[in-house]
Design a protein around this motif. Structure first.
Motif, PDB file in Angstrom:
ATOM      1  N   GLU A 121      -3.434  -6.246   2.764  1.00 26.52           N
ATOM      2  CA  GLU A 121      -3.457  -5.043   2.032  1.00 26.52           C
ATOM      3  C   GLU A 121      -4.738  -4.609   1.669  1.00 26.52           C
ATOM      4  O   GLU A 121      -5.811  -5.501   1.320  1.00 26.52           O
ATOM      5  N   PRO A 122      -5.176  -3.215   1.520  1.00 25.96           N
ATOM      6  CA  PRO A 122      -6.426  -2.802   1.058  1.00 25.96           C
ATOM      7  C   PRO A 122      -6.808  -3.349  -0.567  1.00 25.96           C
ATOM      8  O   PRO A 122      -5.850  -3.548  -1.171  1.00 25.96           O
TER       9      PRO A 122
ATOM     10  N   GLU B 216       0.094  -1.193  -7.867  1.00 28.73           N
ATOM     11  CA  GLU B 216       0.750  -1.346  -6.339  1.00 28.73           C
ATOM     12  C   GLU B 216       0.399  -2.869  -5.828  1.00 28.73           C
ATOM     13  O   GLU B 216       0.918  -3.292  -4.983  1.00 28.73           O
ATOM     14  N   LYS B 217      -0.351  -3.597  -6.622  1.00 29.20           N
ATOM     15  CA  LYS B 217      -0.803  -4.967  -6.113  1.00 29.20           C
ATOM     16  C   LYS B 217       0.214  -5.810  -6.256  1.00 29.20           C
ATOM     17  O   LYS B 217       1.001  -5.771  -7.578  1.00 29.20           O
TER      18      LYS B 217
ATOM     19  N   GLN C 146       0.790  -1.210  -0.004  1.00 31.36           N
ATOM     20  CA  GLN C 146      -0.114   0.064   0.095  1.00 31.36           C
ATOM     21  C   GLN C 146       0.910   1.101  -0.040  1.00 31.36           C
ATOM     22  O   GLN C 146       1.965   1.276   0.229  1.00 31.36           O
TER      23      GLN C 146
ATOM     24  N   LEU D  27      -6.472  -1.136  -3.636  1.00 36.72           N
ATOM     25  CA  LEU D  27      -5.133  -0.614  -4.143  1.00 36.72           C
ATOM     26  C   LEU D  27      -5.078  -0.326  -5.721  1.00 36.72           C
ATOM     27  O   LEU D  27      -5.663  -0.898  -6.512  1.00 36.72           O
TER      28      LEU D  27
END
Length: 320
Positions: free
Chosen positions: A310-311, A318-319, A273, A314
């Protein structure tokens, strides 16, 4: 029949209330397990390049055994006062009003959007003190300017020293004697090397190695104090640099490394993130179970902790 329905409705109501709880309100129920102390090691002018190229066995151990984000974004300008302020205030200069190194409590152009009784924007020290009045909170700092950024009545211990060695020695004794819930140490010698000899110079990398040795001493002090297994350690910086300066809007100046190590932290984890320097205060509040002020814009870096992902939203790039 009716009691069973009532119990089911009550449980559903509680679940719905928790789901819709305002940001921060449910921290006590979702905070990472096993974290009773937080130690922040702040190194002025420490760049990701410095960590990667200098001899840093202790920081390397923290990275390998913890979680890291190599491109934490600072606030602009990439200078000291506004970034140290943002770290402990959970917000940027637009909110807290510390816009440059000329800022003083009684002399500034932009007032904070909210303020404590002393005129300062709320800090992690002040909100922790209000929430947990008996919590031991202490700061030891090499750069005297750091001391003007926080509420003096919110800390139990407040010391300034002229050298990195004396700063470390005092902070180590403080950890051993008081076992703080929140301890924050600031070192300034790496920034001095950057200004005097230049970022990327031999002297700069030597100063980073010196910082690493001080980090090792602090980690050893936590073991001696018997709190290592219950402590979250965070390594942070205010900015990087180019040549003999900083302050500009470049990755070399405006990106730093954030390292999380110790209690509750995933091992060998690369944070996906986006992380900003003001997320430091929010993360500390999160792990200590304290609700952050609405005026803060920081968000806790939850994915560093076991049991947190993780959100889901994203940005695709960014993943993992």
């Amino acid at each position: 029949m009716f009691p069973k329905i009532s119990c089911a409705l009550a449980a559903a109501s509680l679940a719905l209330a928790a789901f819709h709880a305002p940001f921060g309100q449910n921290y006590a129920y979702e905070r990472p397990k096993g974290v009773e102390h937080v130690i922040v090691i702040g190194v002025d002018g420490l760049s990701p390049d410095g960590i990667k190229k200098a001899e840093t066995p202790n920081i390397d151990r923290m990275v390998a055994g913890g979680a890291v984000k190599w491109n934490v974004r600072t606030v602009l300008t990439s200078a000291s006062s506004q970034n140290w302020a943002s770290m402990i205030m959970g917000a940027g200069p637009e909110q807290h009003g510390v816009i440059n190194n000329d800022w003083e409590l009684n002399k500034h152009t932009l007032p904070p959007i909210v303020q404590e009784a002393d005129g300062r924007f709320p800090t992690i020290f002040s909100i922790l003190h209000k929430a947990k009045p008996n919590a031991e909170i202490g700061t030891v700092y090499h750069w005297g300017g750091f001391g003007r950024l926080f509420q003096k009545d919110a800390v139990n211990y407040d010391k300034h020293f002229a050298t990195e060695d004396s700063t470390a020695a005092d902070f180590i004794q403080y950890i051993k004697k008081k076992k703080p819930v929140l301890g924050f140490v600031h070192f300034d010698h790496v920034d001095h090397a950057g200004h005097h000899d230049g970022h990327g110079s031999k002297a700069y990398y030597q100063s980073v190695t010196k910082a690493d040795s001080l980090v090792g001493q602090i980690l050893s002090a936590m073991k001696d104090a018997g709190i290592a297994e219950k402590t979250l350690v965070i390594l942070w910086a205010d900015h990087g640099g180019i040549g003999k300066g900083h302050g500009g809007a470049t990755p070399q100046e405006a990106e730093i490394a954030g390292v999380f190590y110790g209690a509750g932290v995933k091992k060998g984890y690369s944070i996906q993130q986006q992380v900003y320097t003001y997320d430091l205060a929010s993360t500390i509040a999160f792990v200590l179970g304290v609700e952050q002020p609405y005026a803060w814009i920081g968000r806790p870096v939850k994915p560093v902790f076991n049991g947190f992902d993780e959100p889901e939203n994203l940005w695709p790039g960014e993943k993992p």
